[in-house]
Structures are given as structure tokens and as C-alpha cells.
Scaffold this motif. Structure first.
Motif, PDB file in Angstrom:
ATOM      1  N   LEU A   1       0.860  -1.184   0.000  1.00  0.00           N
ATOM      2  CA  LEU A   1       0.000   0.000   0.000  1.00  0.00           C
ATOM      3  C   LEU A   1       0.894   1.230   0.000  1.00  0.00           C
ATOM      4  CD1 LEU A   1      -2.724   1.483   0.350  1.00  0.00           C
ATOM      5  CD2 LEU A   1      -2.448   1.202   2.830  1.00  0.00           C
ATOM      6  N   GLN A   2       0.812   2.051  -1.049  1.00  0.00           N
ATOM      7  CA  GLN A   2       1.656   3.238  -1.181  1.00  0.00           C
ATOM      8  C   GLN A   2       1.029   4.414  -0.442  1.00  0.00           C
ATOM      9  OE1 GLN A   2       4.801   3.853  -2.945  1.00  0.00           O
ATOM     10  NE2 GLN A   2       4.571   5.665  -1.631  1.00  0.00           N
ATOM     11  N   ILE A   3       1.742   4.941   0.570  1.00  0.00           N
ATOM     12  CA  ILE A   3       1.293   6.123   1.296  1.00  0.00           C
ATOM     13  C   ILE A   3       1.762   7.356   0.533  1.00  0.00           C
ATOM     14  CG2 ILE A   3       1.337   7.377   3.481  1.00  0.00           C
ATOM     15  CD1 ILE A   3       0.035   4.642   3.653  1.00  0.00           C
ATOM     16  N   SER A   4       0.844   8.279   0.294  1.00  0.00           N
ATOM     17  CA  SER A   4       1.170   9.476  -0.478  1.00  0.00           C
ATOM     18  C   SER A   4       2.367  10.205   0.125  1.00  0.00           C
ATOM     19  CB  SER A   4      -0.035  10.420  -0.517  1.00  0.00           C
ATOM     20  OG  SER A   4       0.303  11.627  -1.160  1.00  0.00           O
ATOM     21  N   SER A   5       3.296  10.603  -0.756  1.00  0.00           N
ATOM     22  CA  SER A   5       4.506  11.287  -0.288  1.00  0.00           C
ATOM     23  C   SER A   5       4.511  12.772  -0.610  1.00  0.00           C
ATOM     24  CB  SER A   5       5.747  10.641  -0.931  1.00  0.00           C
ATOM     25  OG  SER A   5       5.683  10.800  -2.341  1.00  0.00           O
ATOM     26  N   GLU A   6       3.439  13.272  -1.214  1.00  0.00           N
ATOM     27  CA  GLU A   6       3.336  14.688  -1.597  1.00  0.00           C
ATOM     28  C   GLU A   6       4.569  15.139  -2.376  1.00  0.00           C
ATOM     29  OE1 GLU A   6       3.319  14.010   1.902  1.00  0.00           O
ATOM     30  OE2 GLU A   6       1.190  13.536   1.830  1.00  0.00           O
ATOM     31  N   LYS A   7       5.010  14.277  -3.291  1.00  0.00           N
ATOM     32  CA  LYS A   7       6.183  14.569  -4.130  1.00  0.00           C
ATOM     33  C   LYS A   7       7.438  14.842  -3.293  1.00  0.00           C
ATOM     34  CE  LYS A   7       3.389  16.485  -7.901  1.00  0.00           C
ATOM     35  NZ  LYS A   7       3.145  17.652  -8.772  1.00  0.00           N
ATOM     36  N   MET A   8       7.483  14.233  -2.121  1.00  0.00           N
ATOM     37  CA  MET A   8       8.650  14.425  -1.254  1.00  0.00           C
ATOM     38  C   MET A   8       9.829  13.617  -1.759  1.00  0.00           C
ATOM     39  SD  MET A   8       8.939  13.448   2.768  1.00  0.00           S
ATOM     40  CE  MET A   8      10.244  12.262   3.021  1.00  0.00           C
ATOM     41  N   ASP A   9      10.981  14.259  -1.874  1.00  0.00           N
ATOM     42  CA  ASP A   9      12.189  13.555  -2.284  1.00  0.00           C
ATOM     43  C   ASP A   9      12.644  12.627  -1.167  1.00  0.00           C
ATOM     44  OD1 ASP A   9      12.241  14.872  -4.699  1.00  0.00           O
ATOM     45  OD2 ASP A   9      13.443  16.530  -3.916  1.00  0.00           O
TER      46      ASP A   9
END
Length: 282
Positions: free
Chosen positions: A35-43
Motif C-alpha cells: 500500500l503506497q502512502i502518499s509522499s506529496e512529491k517528497m524527495d
């Protein structure tokens, strides 16, 4: 209860989930989609771990947080690189991240902030502050110790992992990275003009007096070296003193050096004339 306070110094701690270590062969052949938790485009680095319900979770850790994991959990069995470049966590590293992830899920942003920043006021260092000792009591309260009210699970997890500096599952009062300590002390020194110990009472008059003493001491030292060299010659100073005099009074040093060379030349001429006289007598 997913966070427990073990002592007065503990701000937050996780419930140890005791996620068991897996065989490396099984992890390498694992084909379950996490399950991929959203990273908000975090590097950062994508890591995969098992949560308390044995579900696979994928989430981004910052470069700094992943590096700190490797530094604290060094065994190669903690990390398995997947084909897509993500890192499958195992053993101690998996248990650590999974346990803080569980806390991030169950802690509100308000609860996290209140643990670090109860007065909701930013700490400033001013020259008119009565004592530094009073200020030191609030060192943990700065902008770096709060998260946004709308912080996501990814942001909360990274925040908690970052604050758990020694990676023992507890965030304690005064637990800071050395870099932060240096920056904080630098700010303190700067606010005091770099002339006072952080535990002293701030007294501008005392600071000015100390500065004047240093200046007088430096000037006395300059005059002593110059006077000694003028009276006894440059050779009366050792190498270190000559170098110091050269830096402090370059023009005077050059004059004394020329004088020293002239004296040397005169002495050599005298010695030479004496030798010639002895030769004649012989």
C-alpha cells in the motif's frame, strides 16, 4: 495507547510492535504489492515494511532519515534492494519504522506539537534578557519542533524519526542532533557578541570591560616585545616572538631587522680586522 511516557524527560515514545525478522530469501521473492502512502512529491528513499496487521506499507523517508537508519541499524539483513530501487526493510530497521508509523497513525498533529511546543511561543535571544539560565530552560521550543496542522502521515513519520536521534523508540527532552546544538550555541554567542559564556548573566558593561581588558593586554604585549627588541636587539626575541612582532609591527620589525644586519656586518668586519692583525703579529 500507542505512545507511552516512560519518564518526565520523555516527550513521546512508541509502542514496540516486535515485528519479527524475515528470511532474506522470502523477502527477495516477495511479490505482494504494498500500500503506497502518499509522499506529496517528497524527495527521498521509498521504503517498504510490514505494519502491525501484517500489511505491506510503502512510504518515503527523507535522505537524512534513511541515512540515520543505516547508521544505527547496520546489519545488511535490515535492507533488501528491490528491482524498482525501493528498499524492503527487515529486522530492527523494519520494527523501528513500523512502530513509529503506528504512532504517526494514532497521534494527532496537535498532540505531537503540544509535546514539543506547549507554550506556543518562539524562543528569542535578546541582549536585554535578564539571564541566559532562564533562556536555557526553553531550548527545546523552536520552530523546528513543530509540524504543520495539516501534516500528512508521511510528514509525521519523518518528523518523529528525525526527532528520535538515538533511534531507541523514545524522544526525550534535550535529545538533539549535534548540528542543531552547534547552531544554537552559535546563535547564543552571536547574541552576546561572542564575548561571554552562555551560563553568565548578560551585562553589557561587563562585556565592554572585558573587551577593554583584552585590548589593553594586547597593546601591552605589543609594547613589551617592541621595547625588548629595541633595547636588546632582535636576537633577544625567540622565533615565535619575532614572528608575532613582525605581524604586530611590520615596519618596526623591518627597521630592527636592518639594524640587526648592520650590527652583524660591523661585528664581522671587526673580527676580520682582528684576524688580519693577528696574522701580521705572527
Amino acid at each position: 495507547m500507542f505512545t507511552r511516557i516512560d519518564s518526565q524527560n520523555t516527550l513521546l515514545s512508541y509502542q514496540d510492535l516486535h515485528i519479527e525478522k524475515k528470511e532474506l530469501v522470502k523477502l527477495k521473492n516477495e511479490n505482494t504489492t504494498p500500500l503506497q502512502i502518499s509522499s506529496e512529491k517528497m524527495d527521498g528513499i521509498k521504503v517498504i515494511f510490514e505494519d502491525k496487521n501484517k500489511n505491506l506499507i510503502a512510504i518515503n523517508l527523507s535522505q537524512e532519515n534513511f541515512k540515520s537508519l543505516q547508521e544505527n541499524f547496520r546489519s545488511y539483513t535490515n535492507y533488501i534492494t528491490k528491482e524498482d530501487g525501493s528498499i524492503r526493510l527487515n529486522a530492527e530497521a523494519q520494527n523501528f519504522v513500523a512502530s513509529w508509523f503506528n504512532s504517526a497513525l494514532n497521534l494527532s498533529n496537535e498532540k505531537i506539537n503540544s509535546s514539543f511546543y506547549q507554550n506556543n511561543t518562539t524562543m528569542f535571544f535578546k541582549k536585554d534578557t535578564p539571564t541566559i539560565n532562564q533562556s536555557l530552560q526553553s531550548l527545546g521550543k523552536n520552530k523546528g519542533d513543530v509540524i504543520n496542522d495539516n501534516a500528512s502521515i508521511t510528514q509525521k513519520l519523518n518528523f518523529l524519526i528525525d526527532k528520535d536521534v538515538d533511534k531507541d523508540g523514545k524522544i526525550e527532552l534535550g535529545e538533539e542532533k549535534s548540528k542543531s546544538n552547534k547552531e544554537l550555541l552559535s546563535e547564543l554567542r552571536e547574541s552576546l557578541n561572542g564575548t561571554q559564556k552562555v551560563t553568565d548573566r548578560i551585562d553589557p558593561q561587563k562585556i565592554n570591560k572585558e573587551e577593554q581588558k583584552d585590548k589593553i593586554k594586547t597593546n601591552d604585549n605589543k609594547e613589551d616585545l617592541l621595547k625588548k627588541a629595541q633595547e636588546k636587539g632582535l636576537n633577544a626575541l625567540n622565533a615565535a616572538e619575532q614572528e608575532k612582532l613582525k605581524m604586530q609591527n611590520p615596519k618596526e620589525f623591518e627597521k630592527l631587522q636592518e639594524k640587526s644586519l648592520q650590527n652583524l656586518s660591523l661585528n664581522l668586519n671587526k673580527d676580520f680586522n682582528q684576524i688580519k692583525l693577528i696574522d701580521k703579529l705572527v
